[in-house]
Design an enzyme around this catalytic site. Structure first.
Site, PDB file in Angstrom:
ATOM      1  N   ASP A 193       0.860  -1.188   0.000  1.00 40.15           N
ATOM      2  CA  ASP A 193       0.000   0.000   0.000  1.00 40.15           C
ATOM      3  C   ASP A 193       0.890   1.229   0.000  1.00 40.15           C
ATOM      4  OD1 ASP A 193      -2.671   1.367   0.436  1.00 40.15           O
ATOM      5  OD2 ASP A 193      -1.568   2.084   2.186  1.00 40.15           O
ATOM      6  N   GLU A 234      -1.857  -1.291  -5.925  1.00 48.60           N
ATOM      7  CA  GLU A 234      -3.103  -0.685  -6.378  1.00 48.60           C
ATOM      8  C   GLU A 234      -2.886  -0.019  -7.742  1.00 48.60           C
ATOM      9  OE1 GLU A 234      -5.538   0.934  -2.628  1.00 48.60           O
ATOM     10  OE2 GLU A 234      -3.484   1.669  -2.725  1.00 48.60           O
ATOM     11  N   ASP A 293      -2.913   1.200   7.088  1.00 49.42           N
ATOM     12  CA  ASP A 293      -2.124   0.899   5.897  1.00 49.42           C
ATOM     13  C   ASP A 293      -1.810  -0.593   5.794  1.00 49.42           C
ATOM     14  OD1 ASP A 293      -2.171   3.576   5.308  1.00 49.42           O
ATOM     15  OD2 ASP A 293      -0.208   3.997   6.192  1.00 49.42           O
TER      16      ASP A 293
END
Length: 397
Positions: free
Chosen positions: A188, A271, A367
């Site tokens: 992340d 992501e 996170d």
């Protein structure tokens, strides 16, 4: 075959550095004139010659110009021909839809010239710290030999940055990609914690606030001094050196962090962020002005400093070199979904750091929880994997 670029700091005398600057100016001038010719005079050329302007036609005109203008002939012709090849490739990329229309090169931004290896002498290693190479019309250039060169040198580029001149050797060598059976990891990317792994580890860039303040100080000094004066130029050089040092620190941290991840894991799940849209300005238009413009500009600045896209590029080619890959997943709801029970609620995330599930009571760092959701989404069969690095990224190593 694998490409790598090796960059070294040049330590030259004042006369050599002045010659470097003149060569950069001539190469930039040749590029810009050739661009203007292709942009404004292609119809006249086609009407007179019956064909379009191309690299061979411009190379012939360059030879004629060098015979008439001594200060153009002073610069190595190889560097000028390479500029024409760059322009020709830029137009090919434009017409094929891979890039926008070529733009003129600018002073202090595009200060570089490239020479093919066939015109460059062998690299002579003097000792453990120093080496030198012979360049055409320049002679021996001494540089700091910080790491050994691997492979066969293709091109040699001399470039100017805020902290001085550098030489870059573009090399190619055989590499057999090994089998990689290391585990996968979810990553992340954020602002406070730049990188959070699904293993529970978090990494943050070193604090650069002192350099930021020094940079602002020198910018204020430059703004107070007389415009276009030598003292203003000196202050701007100081500001540029400070900004370049901060950028080098961030790049070094990203290289170290991505190398550690690539050595430990076989697949990295990220992501699929739309970084360009996320860092777009919120000013709006005169008819419809934006809201919270100052806050959004601060967020944009933090996103750009974190360099999420460059982190992805570095990690992609380093994993590909070791037989791994990078997979991307849809970023929606990864930060508000509970990893334990799957509950999706905006109230699960109390603040930037704390995640507390309202359904099952699971508590974790926000996170880390997001990184574990990213890993779970990326290890499904539908995850989109990128097994090879994009072309040209190897030179960032």
């Amino acid at each position: 075959m694998t490409n790598r670029a090796y960059k070294y700091r040049i330590y030259a005398d004042t006369a050599t550095e002045e010659f470097f600057a003149r060569c950069c100016g001539v190469v930039r001038l040749v590029y810009n004139i050739a661009l203007e010719q292709r942009s404004s005079f292609w119809r006249h050329f086609k009407r007179a010659e019956g064909k379009n302007i191309s690299y061979p036609s411009q190379a012939r005109e360059l030879t004629a110009i060098r015979a008439e203008v001594p200060w153009v002939a002073e610069c190595p012709i190889d560097a000028q021909q390479q500029a024409l090849r760059d322009l020709n490739q830029a137009f090919q990329n434009f017409f094929s839809g891979r890039a926008g229309y070529p733009k003129p090169r600018r002073k202090f931004v595009n200060d570089a010239f490239r020479i093919p290896s066939s015109r460059v002498g062998p690299i002579e290693v003097l000792n453990a710290k120093w080496a030198r190479v012979r360049l055409p019309k320049i002679g021996d250039v001494k540089f700091r030999y910080t790491r050994p060169i691997r492979g066969e040198v293709g091109n040699v580029t001399v470039t100017r940055e805020a902290n001085g001149w550098h030489v870059v050797f573009s090399c190619e060598f055989d590499h057999e990609t090994p089998a990689n059976d290391n585990p996968a990891v979810g990553i992340d990317r954020g602002i406070v914690n730049n990188v959070a792994l699904s293993t529970g580890e978090m990494y943050a860039m070193p604090d650069g606030s002192a350099l930021v303040e020094r940079h602002k100080t020198w910018q204020r000094v430059a703004s107070r001094r007389k415009s276009r004066s030598k003292r203003q130029a000196k202050a701007r050089r100081h500001a540029a050196r400070v900004a370049a040092k901060a950028a080098r620190k961030r790049l070094h941290w990203q290289h170290v962090t991505t190398t550690r991840i690539a050595r430990r894991f076989g697949t990295a799940v990220l992501e699929d962020l739309r970084i360009r849209n996320m860092s777009a300005s919120a000013k709006g238009t005169v008819e419809e002005p934006g809201k919270n413009v100052a806050q959004k500009s601060g967020l944009n600045r933090s996103i750009l400093v974190a360099a999420w896209f460059r982190f992805e590029l570095l990690l992609t080619y380093k994993l590909a070199f070791r037989g791994g890959n990078v997979a991307k997943v849809d970023p929606r709801h990864t930060s508000v979904t509970c990893r334990e029970c799957g509950s999706r609620d905006k109230g699960n995330r109390e603040n930037q750091a704390k995640f507390l599930c309202l359904s099952c009571g699971h508590e974790d760092h926000a996170d880390i929880n997001a990184a574990r959701n990213i890993l779970a989404a990326g290890t499904r069969p539908a995850a989109r994997a990128e097994k090879s690095a994009p072309r040209g990224l190897e030179r960032a190593a």
